[in-house]
Structure formats: structure tokens, C-alpha cells
Scaffold this motif. Structure first.
Motif, PDB file in Angstrom:
ATOM      1  N   LEU A 123       0.727  -1.581  -0.092  1.00 31.93           N
ATOM      2  CA  LEU A 123      -0.522   0.213   0.202  1.00 31.93           C
ATOM      3  C   LEU A 123       0.696   0.888   0.206  1.00 31.93           C
ATOM      4  O   LEU A 123       0.931   2.361  -0.503  1.00 31.93           O
ATOM      5  CB  LEU A 123      -0.458  -0.056   1.327  1.00 31.93           C
ATOM      6  CG  LEU A 123      -1.808   1.339   1.137  1.00 31.93           C
ATOM      7  CD1 LEU A 123      -2.849   0.966   0.436  1.00 31.93           C
ATOM      8  CD2 LEU A 123      -2.781   1.162   2.378  1.00 31.93           C
ATOM      9  N   SER A 124       1.842   0.938   0.545  1.00 35.35           N
ATOM     10  CA  SER A 124       3.367   2.120   0.773  1.00 35.35           C
ATOM     11  C   SER A 124       3.571   2.710  -0.599  1.00 35.35           C
ATOM     12  O   SER A 124       3.602   4.081  -0.632  1.00 35.35           O
ATOM     13  CB  SER A 124       3.827   2.149   2.180  1.00 35.35           C
ATOM     14  OG  SER A 124       4.606   3.180   2.251  1.00 35.35           O
ATOM     15  N   SER A 125       3.768   1.571  -1.381  1.00 32.45           N
ATOM     16  CA  SER A 125       4.883   1.658  -2.595  1.00 32.45           C
ATOM     17  C   SER A 125       3.410   1.661  -3.567  1.00 32.45           C
ATOM     18  O   SER A 125       3.895   2.953  -4.531  1.00 32.45           O
ATOM     19  CB  SER A 125       4.911   0.072  -2.731  1.00 32.45           C
ATOM     20  OG  SER A 125       5.609   0.246  -3.912  1.00 32.45           O
ATOM     21  N   VAL A 126       2.330   1.555  -3.145  1.00 34.04           N
ATOM     22  CA  VAL A 126       1.409   1.942  -4.047  1.00 34.04           C
ATOM     23  C   VAL A 126       1.183   3.856  -3.739  1.00 34.04           C
ATOM     24  O   VAL A 126       0.864   4.326  -4.745  1.00 34.04           O
ATOM     25  CB  VAL A 126       0.115   1.309  -4.186  1.00 34.04           C
ATOM     26  CG1 VAL A 126      -1.018   2.382  -4.883  1.00 34.04           C
ATOM     27  CG2 VAL A 126       0.090   0.290  -4.541  1.00 34.04           C
ATOM     28  N   LEU A 127       1.417   4.361  -2.479  1.00 34.39           N
ATOM     29  CA  LEU A 127       0.793   5.485  -2.942  1.00 34.39           C
ATOM     30  C   LEU A 127       2.336   6.661  -2.979  1.00 34.39           C
ATOM     31  O   LEU A 127       2.305   7.680  -1.916  1.00 34.39           O
ATOM     32  CB  LEU A 127       0.303   5.748  -1.037  1.00 34.39           C
ATOM     33  CG  LEU A 127      -0.436   5.547  -0.567  1.00 34.39           C
ATOM     34  CD1 LEU A 127      -1.108   4.755   0.745  1.00 34.39           C
ATOM     35  CD2 LEU A 127      -1.547   5.876  -1.912  1.00 34.39           C
ATOM     36  N   GLY A 128       2.820   5.886  -3.763  1.00 33.74           N
ATOM     37  CA  GLY A 128       4.246   6.373  -4.187  1.00 33.74           C
ATOM     38  C   GLY A 128       5.470   7.178  -3.399  1.00 33.74           C
ATOM     39  O   GLY A 128       6.492   7.688  -3.339  1.00 33.74           O
ATOM     40  N   LYS A 129       5.943   5.895  -1.792  1.00 33.93           N
ATOM     41  CA  LYS A 129       6.264   5.938  -1.077  1.00 33.93           C
ATOM     42  C   LYS A 129       8.081   5.092  -1.047  1.00 33.93           C
ATOM     43  O   LYS A 129       7.404   4.042  -1.887  1.00 33.93           O
ATOM     44  CB  LYS A 129       6.524   6.497  -0.130  1.00 33.93           C
ATOM     45  CG  LYS A 129       5.004   6.656   0.973  1.00 33.93           C
ATOM     46  CD  LYS A 129       5.508   7.826   0.886  1.00 33.93           C
ATOM     47  CE  LYS A 129       4.252   9.036   1.116  1.00 33.93           C
ATOM     48  NZ  LYS A 129       4.314  10.129   0.669  1.00 33.93           N
ATOM     49  N   PRO A 130       9.139   5.850  -1.525  1.00 30.54           N
ATOM     50  CA  PRO A 130      10.131   4.693  -1.778  1.00 30.54           C
ATOM     51  C   PRO A 130      10.434   4.399  -0.727  1.00 30.54           C
ATOM     52  O   PRO A 130       9.777   4.298   0.700  1.00 30.54           O
ATOM     53  CB  PRO A 130      11.371   5.999  -2.281  1.00 30.54           C
ATOM     54  CG  PRO A 130      11.067   7.174  -1.179  1.00 30.54           C
ATOM     55  CD  PRO A 130       9.427   6.976  -0.795  1.00 30.54           C
ATOM     56  N   VAL A 133      11.062   5.428   3.058  1.00 27.28           N
ATOM     57  CA  VAL A 133      10.366   6.460   3.905  1.00 27.28           C
ATOM     58  C   VAL A 133       9.441   4.924   4.409  1.00 27.28           C
ATOM     59  O   VAL A 133       8.387   5.182   5.487  1.00 27.28           O
ATOM     60  CB  VAL A 133       9.255   6.786   3.025  1.00 27.28           C
ATOM     61  CG1 VAL A 133       8.056   7.588   3.817  1.00 27.28           C
ATOM     62  CG2 VAL A 133      10.453   8.217   2.183  1.00 27.28           C
ATOM     63  N   THR A 134       9.100   3.309   3.787  1.00 24.45           N
ATOM     64  CA  THR A 134       7.738   2.698   4.134  1.00 24.45           C
ATOM     65  C   THR A 134       8.406   2.058   5.258  1.00 24.45           C
ATOM     66  O   THR A 134       7.968   1.833   6.518  1.00 24.45           O
ATOM     67  CB  THR A 134       7.964   1.829   2.803  1.00 24.45           C
ATOM     68  OG1 THR A 134       7.497   2.619   1.849  1.00 24.45           O
ATOM     69  CG2 THR A 134       6.812   0.139   3.026  1.00 24.45           C
TER      70      THR A 134
ATOM     71  N   PRO B  73       5.441   0.579  -9.027  1.00 24.28           N
ATOM     72  CA  PRO B  73       3.826   0.915  -8.453  1.00 24.28           C
ATOM     73  C   PRO B  73       3.981   2.069  -8.188  1.00 24.28           C
ATOM     74  O   PRO B  73       3.105   3.118  -7.821  1.00 24.28           O
ATOM     75  CB  PRO B  73       3.885  -0.083  -7.016  1.00 24.28           C
ATOM     76  CG  PRO B  73       4.619  -1.469  -7.843  1.00 24.28           C
ATOM     77  CD  PRO B  73       5.889  -1.307  -7.872  1.00 24.28           C
ATOM     78  N   ARG B  74       5.011   2.518  -6.725  1.00 25.96           N
ATOM     79  CA  ARG B  74       4.939   3.676  -6.603  1.00 25.96           C
ATOM     80  C   ARG B  74       4.672   5.161  -8.001  1.00 25.96           C
ATOM     81  O   ARG B  74       4.925   6.223  -8.021  1.00 25.96           O
ATOM     82  CB  ARG B  74       5.459   4.477  -5.736  1.00 25.96           C
ATOM     83  CG  ARG B  74       7.422   4.331  -6.260  1.00 25.96           C
ATOM     84  CD  ARG B  74       8.303   4.690  -5.061  1.00 25.96           C
ATOM     85  NE  ARG B  74       9.593   4.047  -5.971  1.00 25.96           N
ATOM     86  CZ  ARG B  74      10.650   5.237  -6.138  1.00 25.96           C
ATOM     87  NH1 ARG B  74      10.169   6.134  -5.752  1.00 25.96           N
ATOM     88  NH2 ARG B  74      11.544   4.287  -6.172  1.00 25.96           N
ATOM     89  N   PHE B  88      -3.256   2.462   7.610  1.00 23.96           N
ATOM     90  CA  PHE B  88      -2.265   1.362   8.556  1.00 23.96           C
ATOM     91  C   PHE B  88      -2.578   2.079   9.465  1.00 23.96           C
ATOM     92  O   PHE B  88      -3.156   3.063  10.167  1.00 23.96           O
ATOM     93  CB  PHE B  88      -0.969   3.283   8.216  1.00 23.96           C
ATOM     94  CG  PHE B  88      -0.157   2.737   6.673  1.00 23.96           C
ATOM     95  CD1 PHE B  88       0.803   1.451   6.375  1.00 23.96           C
ATOM     96  CD2 PHE B  88      -1.109   3.982   6.055  1.00 23.96           C
ATOM     97  CE1 PHE B  88       0.727   1.884   5.218  1.00 23.96           C
ATOM     98  CE2 PHE B  88      -0.052   4.078   5.046  1.00 23.96           C
ATOM     99  CZ  PHE B  88       0.894   3.094   4.391  1.00 23.96           C
ATOM    100  N   TYR B  99      -1.054  11.367   4.516  1.00 22.54           N
ATOM    101  CA  TYR B  99       0.533   9.545   4.367  1.00 22.54           C
ATOM    102  C   TYR B  99       0.548   9.635   2.238  1.00 22.54           C
ATOM    103  O   TYR B  99       1.660   9.924   2.284  1.00 22.54           O
ATOM    104  CB  TYR B  99       0.313   8.389   4.888  1.00 22.54           C
ATOM    105  CG  TYR B  99       1.621   7.264   4.648  1.00 22.54           C
ATOM    106  CD1 TYR B  99       2.811   7.556   5.568  1.00 22.54           C
ATOM    107  CD2 TYR B  99       1.397   6.577   3.341  1.00 22.54           C
ATOM    108  CE1 TYR B  99       4.069   7.148   4.946  1.00 22.54           C
ATOM    109  CE2 TYR B  99       2.564   5.981   3.505  1.00 22.54           C
ATOM    110  CZ  TYR B  99       3.571   6.327   4.115  1.00 22.54           C
ATOM    111  OH  TYR B  99       4.864   5.840   3.604  1.00 22.54           O
ATOM    112  N   ARG B 143      -4.430  11.012  -3.298  1.00 22.00           N
ATOM    113  CA  ARG B 143      -2.841  12.067  -4.259  1.00 22.00           C
ATOM    114  C   ARG B 143      -3.030  11.965  -5.843  1.00 22.00           C
ATOM    115  O   ARG B 143      -2.462  11.953  -7.100  1.00 22.00           O
ATOM    116  CB  ARG B 143      -1.477  10.361  -4.482  1.00 22.00           C
ATOM    117  CG  ARG B 143      -2.338   9.280  -4.542  1.00 22.00           C
ATOM    118  CD  ARG B 143      -0.939   8.146  -4.857  1.00 22.00           C
ATOM    119  NE  ARG B 143       0.773   8.484  -5.095  1.00 22.00           N
ATOM    120  CZ  ARG B 143       1.190   7.956  -5.998  1.00 22.00           C
ATOM    121  NH1 ARG B 143       0.920   6.504  -6.493  1.00 22.00           N
ATOM    122  NH2 ARG B 143       2.662   8.300  -6.550  1.00 22.00           N
TER     123      ARG B 143
END
Lengths: 219, 246
Positions: A123-130, A133-134, B73-74, B88, B99, B143
């Protein structure tokens, strides 16, 4: 307080002051890697990390003595390039504490990063986080109880470490005699009251760590 | 327009499909369990990689195995909502939405839009299933995604909440005008939400699966209705849940 006892307590505190942050710095990524990694290399690393739990401490200490001795494959370059001598020194005691504690630091994290966390990482990856950060904002907070549990267990184990410390530190009075080694020395010389005081001190710290462990919810 | 032609070998069959979904439309993927729907969604999200194929959104190529293009994905700019674990658990709802975006006004507007602004300080564990999924939609939309992927987001909810969230999803479709791919087992949900409904069975598009299943369900309902009529249950014993279409 007996100056010898005071020195042992001070030395142990200094060793733990270095070893505990090292356990955190190496243990958390290692637990993450072992929990989520795949492949033979990860399997081999898992076995290596478990060795201090399985092997007799003297055997582990002997292995490290060969590796980090003046002529050893790791000890020789450390001495030559960085002027660091591990054997019979403070560094040796820290290495012994970290070696003894790392399996117990890693296991709770290894278990925590499996399962639900995969979805949260995705989910974090899909939300654009490297990944870093994850790791900092998702993985660490998600595993905070396991990290705390690992630290308490590893600290307890490292505090009571004797076998590896004896071989790497040498139990040199006034130089490398930590509390647990000093208990051994006191018993060996028949100074039971001193051994008793030090043993009670370690027991108190261990009870404190156990209470802290229970409060984190770790088992 | 989101378009994908992908092929991936799975343990029991090969997933081999070709789909398109225009902006402002909902493409529903339905089919039996383990037929490859979720895998297809994961390929679109970049969480898995196809053995062969090409995935594009408008002019942007997300994946093209022949050109060795595989965006992470990002990098794809998508919103994704799972059935569970879409928020989360250690963050409050406001932190969850924040976030995904630095635009706090946009985040607050989304919470307002879904009627959950009063839960901003609550953690997911203290929210109901419906509130959590509304929060997950807010997070996914925060986003400003170019496409929205939903993996059975309503299947763990009760009938009334599910019906309400279906309505909200239709509002999202009309308001945000992006391709929405929605995976569901629920035939009624597929029929209600899908501008296009695609059934996937054993990794391939099966044009008859939905019709066969729907006919079977109608038969079952007819039998049940007949049985109920004969046994004449006391009034109010089987209330119709509010908001659930008959």
C-alpha cells in the motif's frame, strides 16, 4: 562499593551502551531481511544468525577468536588498516554481547514482518513512497512492540553472556571483567558475598527487563 | 483509457487477458475464486509483473515486457483499495490520508466528501468496517490518482453499508473521471456498478460465466420465494435490509 565491583558494573554499562544501539541498528534490518527475503543466501544467513543460540558459547567464542585474532581473516585487516584490536579488548566484549544478543533481537522482528505487513508495504509503495520512507514510517512503527521485545531479550542475554566474552575479552581483571565474568571470578576465589551481590544485581536487571517485555505485549 | 494485454503463468493455469477501461467508467472484474482477478489487479498496480504484455494509461506505458519497461507501483500514480489492511493501523485517519498527499486542504475536502471528517483523529481499529473503507477510498484518492483499483473493497461489509458505499463509488466515478477497475464476487454488485462487466474464469475472459451464475441465482431465489410463500412466515421475520435493492 568495592572498586573491583564498581569497575565491573561500569564496564558492563559501557559495553551495553555500545552493544544495545548496535543490536538495534543491525538487528532490525536483519530481522526484516530474514522475515521477508527469499533464496538460499537468506536461508544461510538465517542459519548463521541462529548459531549463537544452538552452539555452545565456548564454540562460538572460539570461532570468533579465530576470525578476529591478530592473524585471523577479519582481525588482521582490522588491525592493519584501522588499528583496531578486537581480542582481549573492549571491542571484543561488545562483539561478544552483540553476538549473543542478535538471535533474540532478530526473531521477534522476523515474525512480525511476515503476514499483514506485506499488504501495508504494498500500500505504501502504491501511495508513492520509496522503500526507506516505507521502512521508517510503516515497517518500524508496525513492528515497534517486536523491536522492543527483541531489544529487551537481547539485552538480557547480552548482559549474562560469559562464554563468548571469556574467549574474546580474556577476563583480564581491571580491563575486561564484566559483571557476569566477575561473578565467575568471585566464585572461583571463594568470595561468595561478592558473587552474591553481583548475581542479585544481574537478577534485578533481568527482572526489570522481563517486566518491560511483558508490558510491551511481547512473549 | 487504461488498457492491458497481459499473460502470466500461474500454478494451475495461465492468466491471459486483454482489457480496456475508459476514464469515467467502472470495469468490473468478476468470476470464481482463484480465477486470476486479483492477480490481474496486482499486475495493473505493478505489485506483480507479467511474463508478457503491455499495460498503458493513455500515452504512459506502465509496463511493456518487449521494451523492458516496468514502472514501479509508486511511479504509476494509482489508487488501490484492498478488502482489508487498506489503512495503516498505527496512524489516525487524518495521518493515513496525509501520508498519501502533502495537500492538506485536498485531504480535508475528501474526508468531508465521504462524511468522515469527525473521525480524523481516530485510528482504524476504532472505526467500523464501512468507515475504514471510506477512509481507504479517501487515502487512495488523496494523491489524485490516474486510475483507481479496488480489490473486493466491500465484501467484508454488511449489506446496508455495502449498498451505501456502492452509491459513493458511483459518485467517485462521476466526480473524478478516471478509469476504475473493481474486483468483486458479488453478482448484484457487478451488475449495479459495472459500466462493463468482465468475467474471468481460469485466467481467461469467459463471456458466459456471469449469465450462467446470474440465471442460477435467479433460480435459487425463485425456489426460496416459493418456499417462503408456502410456509407463510410471520410478518417482519425476514426484513429487507434498508438500501439493498430487491
Amino acid at each position: 562499593m568495592d572498586p573491583a565491583v564498581g569497575f565491573s558494573v561500569g564496564l558492563t554499562l559501557r559495553v551495553m551502551a555500545v552493544a544495545v544501539p548496535l543490536l538495534f541498528v543491525f538487528g532490525v534490518p536483519l530481522g526484516y531481511l530474514l522475515g521477508r527475503g527469499r533464496g538460499r543466501l537468506v536461508g544461510l544467513l538465517d542459519v548463521l544468525v541462529s548459531l549463537p543460540l544452538i552452539l555452545p558459547p565456548m564454540a562460538v567464542g572460539f570461532g570468533l577468536l579465530l576470525l578476529f585474532g591478530r592473524q585471523g581473516p577479519l582481525g588482521a585487516p582490522l588491525l592493519r588498516h584501522l588499528d583496531v584490536e578486537v581480542i582481549f579488548s573492549f571491542a571484543g566484549l561488545v562483539l561478544a554481547a552483540v553476538t549473543a544478543g542478535i538471535p533474540l533481537m532478530v526473531r521477534p522482528i522476523q515474525a512480525a514482518v511476515r503476514g499483514d505487513l506485506s499488504r501495508l508495504i504494498e500500500l505504501s509503495s502504491v501511495l508513492g513512497k520509496p522503500w526507506f520512507v516505507t521502512f521508517l514510517r510503516v515497517v518500524l512503527p508496525h513492528c515497534r512492540r517486536s523491536v522492543a521485545a527483541g531489544l529487551f531479550l537481547a539485552t538480557g542475554r547480552a548482559l549474562g553472556e560469559v562464554g563468548v566474552s571469556l574467549l574474546l575479552g580474556g577476563d583480564i581483571i581491571g580491563r575486561t571483567n564484566t559483571v557476569s565474568l566477575e561473578i565467575y571470578n568471585a566464585v572461583f576465589t571463594g568470595d561468595f558475598p561478592r558473587a552474591g551481590v553481583l548475581a542479585c544485581l544481574l537478577a534485578l536487571v533481568s527482572i526489570g527487563l522481563t517486566v518491560a517485555l511483558k508490558r510491551t505485549g511481547g512473549e | 483509457m487504461l488498457s492491458a494485454r497481459v499473460r502470466k503463468k500461474l500454478p494451475h493455469f495461465t492468466l491471459d487477458v486483454d482489457i480496456t477501461c475508459p476514464a469515467g467508467a467502472i470495469l468490473v472484474l468478476t468470476g470464481p475464486s482463484g480465477s486470476g482477478k486479483t492477480t490481474l489487479l496486482r499486475l495493473l498496480a505493478g505489485l506483480d509483473q507479467p511474463d508478457e504484455g503491455r499495460i498503458r494509461l493513455g500515452g504512459a506505458v506502465w509496463c511493456d515486457t518487449s521494451a523492458r519497461v516496468r514502472q514501479k507501483p509508486r511511479q504509476r500514480g494509482i489508487g488501490l483499495v484492498f478488502q482489508e489492511y487498506s489503512l495503516f493501523p498505527h496512524m489516525t485517519l487524518a495521518q493515513n490520508v496525509a501520508y498519501a498527499t502533502n495537500d492538506h486542504a485536498h485531504a480535508a475536502a475528501l474526508l468531508d466528501l465521504f462524511g468522515i471528517a469527525h473521525l480524523a483523529g481516530a485510528k482504524p481499529g476504532a472505526m467500523s468496517g464501512g468507515e475504514r473503507q471510506r477512509g481507504a477510498l479517501c487515502q487512495a484518492l488523496a494523491r489524485r490518482p490516474k486510475a483507481l483499483l479496488l480489490d473486493e473493497p466491500f465484501s467484508a461489509l454488511d449489506a446496508a453499508t455495502r449498498a451505501a458505499l456502492r452509491g459513493e463509488l458511483l459518485r467517485v466515478r462521476d466526480r473524478f473521471a478516471m478509469p476504475i477497475i473493481h474486483v468483486t464476487h458479488d453478482l448484484a454488485e457487478a451488475a449495479l456498478l459495472g459500466d462493463t462487466v468482465l468475467s474471468i474464469n481460469a485466467g481467461a475472459v469467459d463471456p458466459h460465466w456471469f449469465d450462467v451464475q446470474a440465471a442460477q441465482r435467479l433460480d435459487e431465489e425463485t425456489v426460496l420465494r416459493g418456499r417462503l410463500a408456502r410456509s407463510a412466515p410471520p410478518p417482519g421475520l425476514f426484513p429487507t435490509p434498508e438500501g439493498v435493492p430487491a
